[in-house]
Design a protein around this motif. Structure first.
Motif, PDB file in Angstrom:
ATOM      1  N   GLY A 138      30.520  11.640 -11.290  1.00 12.68           N
ATOM      2  CA  GLY A 138      30.084  13.026 -11.198  1.00 12.68           C
ATOM      3  C   GLY A 138      31.286  13.926 -11.422  1.00 12.68           C
ATOM      4  N   THR A 139      31.184  14.867 -12.370  1.00 13.33           N
ATOM      5  CA  THR A 139      32.359  15.604 -12.831  1.00 13.33           C
ATOM      6  C   THR A 139      32.020  17.053 -13.130  1.00 13.33           C
ATOM      7  N   LEU A 140      33.006  17.934 -12.937  1.00 15.86           N
ATOM      8  CA  LEU A 140      32.936  19.317 -13.399  1.00 15.86           C
ATOM      9  C   LEU A 140      34.002  19.544 -14.460  1.00 15.86           C
ATOM     10  N   HIS A 141      33.636  20.316 -15.492  1.00 14.78           N
ATOM     11  CA  HIS A 141      34.595  20.785 -16.495  1.00 14.78           C
ATOM     12  C   HIS A 141      34.644  22.308 -16.403  1.00 14.78           C
ATOM     13  N   TYR A 142      35.847  22.877 -16.464  1.00  8.18           N
ATOM     14  CA  TYR A 142      36.006  24.318 -16.231  1.00  8.18           C
ATOM     15  C   TYR A 142      37.386  24.746 -16.738  1.00  8.18           C
ATOM     16  N   GLY A 143      37.891  25.867 -16.274  1.00  8.40           N
ATOM     17  CA  GLY A 143      39.205  26.356 -16.688  1.00  8.40           C
ATOM     18  C   GLY A 143      39.081  27.318 -17.850  1.00  8.40           C
ATOM     19  N   GLY A 144      39.924  27.121 -18.871  1.00  9.87           N
ATOM     20  CA  GLY A 144      39.874  27.956 -20.058  1.00  9.87           C
ATOM     21  C   GLY A 144      39.109  27.282 -21.175  1.00  9.87           C
ATOM     22  N   SER A 145      38.965  27.999 -22.291  1.00  4.55           N
ATOM     23  CA  SER A 145      38.369  27.384 -23.466  1.00  4.55           C
ATOM     24  C   SER A 145      39.309  26.321 -24.009  1.00  4.55           C
ATOM     25  N   TRP A 146      38.697  25.267 -24.575  1.00  5.94           N
ATOM     26  CA  TRP A 146      39.494  24.179 -25.123  1.00  5.94           C
ATOM     27  C   TRP A 146      40.589  24.748 -26.027  1.00  5.94           C
ATOM     28  N   PRO A 147      41.852  24.289 -25.939  1.00  5.62           N
ATOM     29  CA  PRO A 147      42.306  23.101 -25.190  1.00  5.62           C
ATOM     30  C   PRO A 147      42.857  23.414 -23.806  1.00  5.62           C
ATOM     31  N   ASN A 148      42.524  24.579 -23.254  1.00  2.00           N
ATOM     32  CA  ASN A 148      43.042  24.971 -21.938  1.00  2.00           C
ATOM     33  C   ASN A 148      42.057  24.644 -20.823  1.00  2.00           C
ATOM     34  N   ASN A 149      41.190  23.662 -21.081  1.00  2.20           N
ATOM     35  CA  ASN A 149      40.193  23.253 -20.091  1.00  2.20           C
ATOM     36  C   ASN A 149      40.760  22.180 -19.170  1.00  2.20           C
ATOM     37  N   VAL A 150      40.162  22.039 -18.018  1.00  4.48           N
ATOM     38  CA  VAL A 150      40.513  20.997 -17.051  1.00  4.48           C
ATOM     39  C   VAL A 150      39.216  20.414 -16.502  1.00  4.48           C
ATOM     40  N   TYR A 151      39.328  19.381 -15.689  1.00  2.00           N
ATOM     41  CA  TYR A 151      38.143  18.770 -15.096  1.00  2.00           C
ATOM     42  C   TYR A 151      38.540  18.107 -13.783  1.00  2.00           C
ATOM     43  N   SER A 152      37.558  17.849 -12.937  1.00  2.00           N
ATOM     44  CA  SER A 152      37.775  17.113 -11.693  1.00  2.00           C
ATOM     45  C   SER A 152      36.468  16.448 -11.313  1.00  2.00           C
ATOM     46  N   GLY A 153      36.556  15.274 -10.693  1.00  2.00           N
ATOM     47  CA  GLY A 153      35.335  14.557 -10.355  1.00  2.00           C
ATOM     48  C   GLY A 153      35.596  13.347  -9.493  1.00  2.00           C
ATOM     49  N   GLN A 154      34.545  12.563  -9.303  1.00  2.00           N
ATOM     50  CA  GLN A 154      34.600  11.402  -8.422  1.00  2.00           C
ATOM     51  C   GLN A 154      33.700  10.306  -8.977  1.00  2.00           C
TER      52      GLN A 154
END
Length: 370
Positions: free
Chosen positions: A223-239
């Motif tokens: 299960g993951t979230l993608h967020y941050g800036g528009s690619w390539p300044n995006n990040v993600y976090s999950g488990q």
């Protein structure tokens, strides 16, 4: 018709960035306007000493059923779902063409069958929503499959999204149940966010988890979230998550998120295994003055999202973990969906708060900040 819950402030809808949009989600995001396909991020980092919750929690009676598809008809309901049709590769170098054929998506015995097949197929070379979409500019790939989405038909902000499904097995398979923003209020992927309710790669293949023992097989879901800036300044976090002894390709299991203002929780078979909060996510965009700013409050997960169901084959995640590549004997794989149900919290339909199903065993994902 959209669910008439709280709406995004109109001043934010003016934000528009024509940047590349892709995504994890078993095959990329939408509205790609780039000639290059950004790579899929690597999967979330593994815990060195994994702790997997096991406590089953009881869903609140205050969740009110808002929308459902039980797949009881003879055909896929086109008032609920539309088919993407392309051989784009999802921005992740996946090996399937998505079609609208019954060979790849069909209702059988009260369930939706999404079927990946090993067969050479030629179709449009870019994603459906790209301004460069042209049916006469084609690409040829060695598999076919289906990707269904509710965009423009059904979308929601906040609630419990619940999908009961049996997942495919095999090195190279990548099923996904996920959500993307309908209007991309904060700009291109992933500034406007992505919610991955469930992803899995290479189920049944030899596990290459750092903590795996010899002979262990892959049984995890993510299960993951993608967020941050528009690619390539995006990040993600999950488990990631597994149930002891459970093989998700043998039986149906229920995958869900509870999404409220400032918080998203993940579940498998009513085991609450992960939580992320707005303290660990953000959205940044370029304003009208050309200045990069951080969106306020709980952005980007405070806008309308729609649902996607798909089965990808290969790609930069699936082909680079476990046994690597795609099993040459893989000629057919299925994700079978028993139902999709969306609930709203009757306690507070505007914020979605008051219906939380919470376990003290769930992992609080730290997330990232700019």
């Amino acid at each position: 018709m959209r669910n008439q819950l709280a709406r995004i402030p109109s001043r934010l809808t003016a934000i528009a960035l024509t940047l590349a949009i892709t995504g994890c989600g078993g095959g990329g995001g939408e509205n790609d306007s780039s000639n290059s396909n950004p790579p899929t991020p690597t999967p979330p980092p593994e815990p060195t000493q994994p702790v997997f919750p096991a406590k089953v929690v009881t869903k609140s009676n205050d969740w009110q059923l808002l929308w459902q598809d039980e797949f009881d008809g003879t055909e896929i309901n086109t008032e609920y779902w539309q088919f993407e049709q392309n051989c784009w590769g999802g921005g992740n170098n996946e090996k399937q063409c998505y079609t609208n054929r019954t060979d790849n998506a069909v209702i059988e015995q009260g369930s939706l069958h999404i079927i990946a097949r090993k067969e050479t197929f030629t179709g449009p070379a870019v994603q459906d929503d790209s301004p460069d979409y042209n049916e006469n500019i084609t690409n040829t790939l060695p598999y076919t499959s289906a990707r269904l989405r509710s965009k423009g038909l059904k979308d929601w902000r906040y609630g419990r999204i619940e999908v009961r499904a049996k997942l495919p097995q095999g090195q190279g398979t990548w099923p996904a149940i996920w959500m993307l923003p309908t209007d991309y209020v904060y700009g291109g992927w992933a500034a406007s966010g992505e919610i991955d309710i469930m992803e899995a790669v290479n189920l049944g293949a030899a596990s290459d988890a750092s903590w795996a023992q010899s002979g262990d097989i892959e049984t995890r879901v993510h299960g993951t979230l993608h967020y941050g800036g528009s690619w390539p300044n995006n990040v993600y976090s999950g488990q990631d998550f597994l149930q002891d002894g459970v093989k998700p390709w043998e039986n149906f299991h229920t995958y869900a998120v509870e999404w409220q203002e400032g918080e998203i929780r993940w579940y498998m078979d009513d085991i609450h295994y992960a939580t992320q909060t707005s303290d660990g996510w953000y959205s940044q965009y370029t304003n009208d003055s050309g200045v990069v700013v951080i969106a306020e409050d709980t952005a980007p997960f405070n806008q309308d999202f729609h649902l996607l169901l798909n089965l990808a084959i290969g790609g930069s995640w699936a082909e680079n973990v476990n046994e690597k590549g795609i099993d040459s004997s893989l000629t057919e794989a299925k994700m079978i969906v028993d139902y999709v149900r969306v609930y709203q919290c009757s306690k507070d339909i505007v914020t979605g708060k008051g219906c939380e199903t919470v376990s003290d065993e769930a992992i609080l994902v730290e997330g990232k900040q700019p």
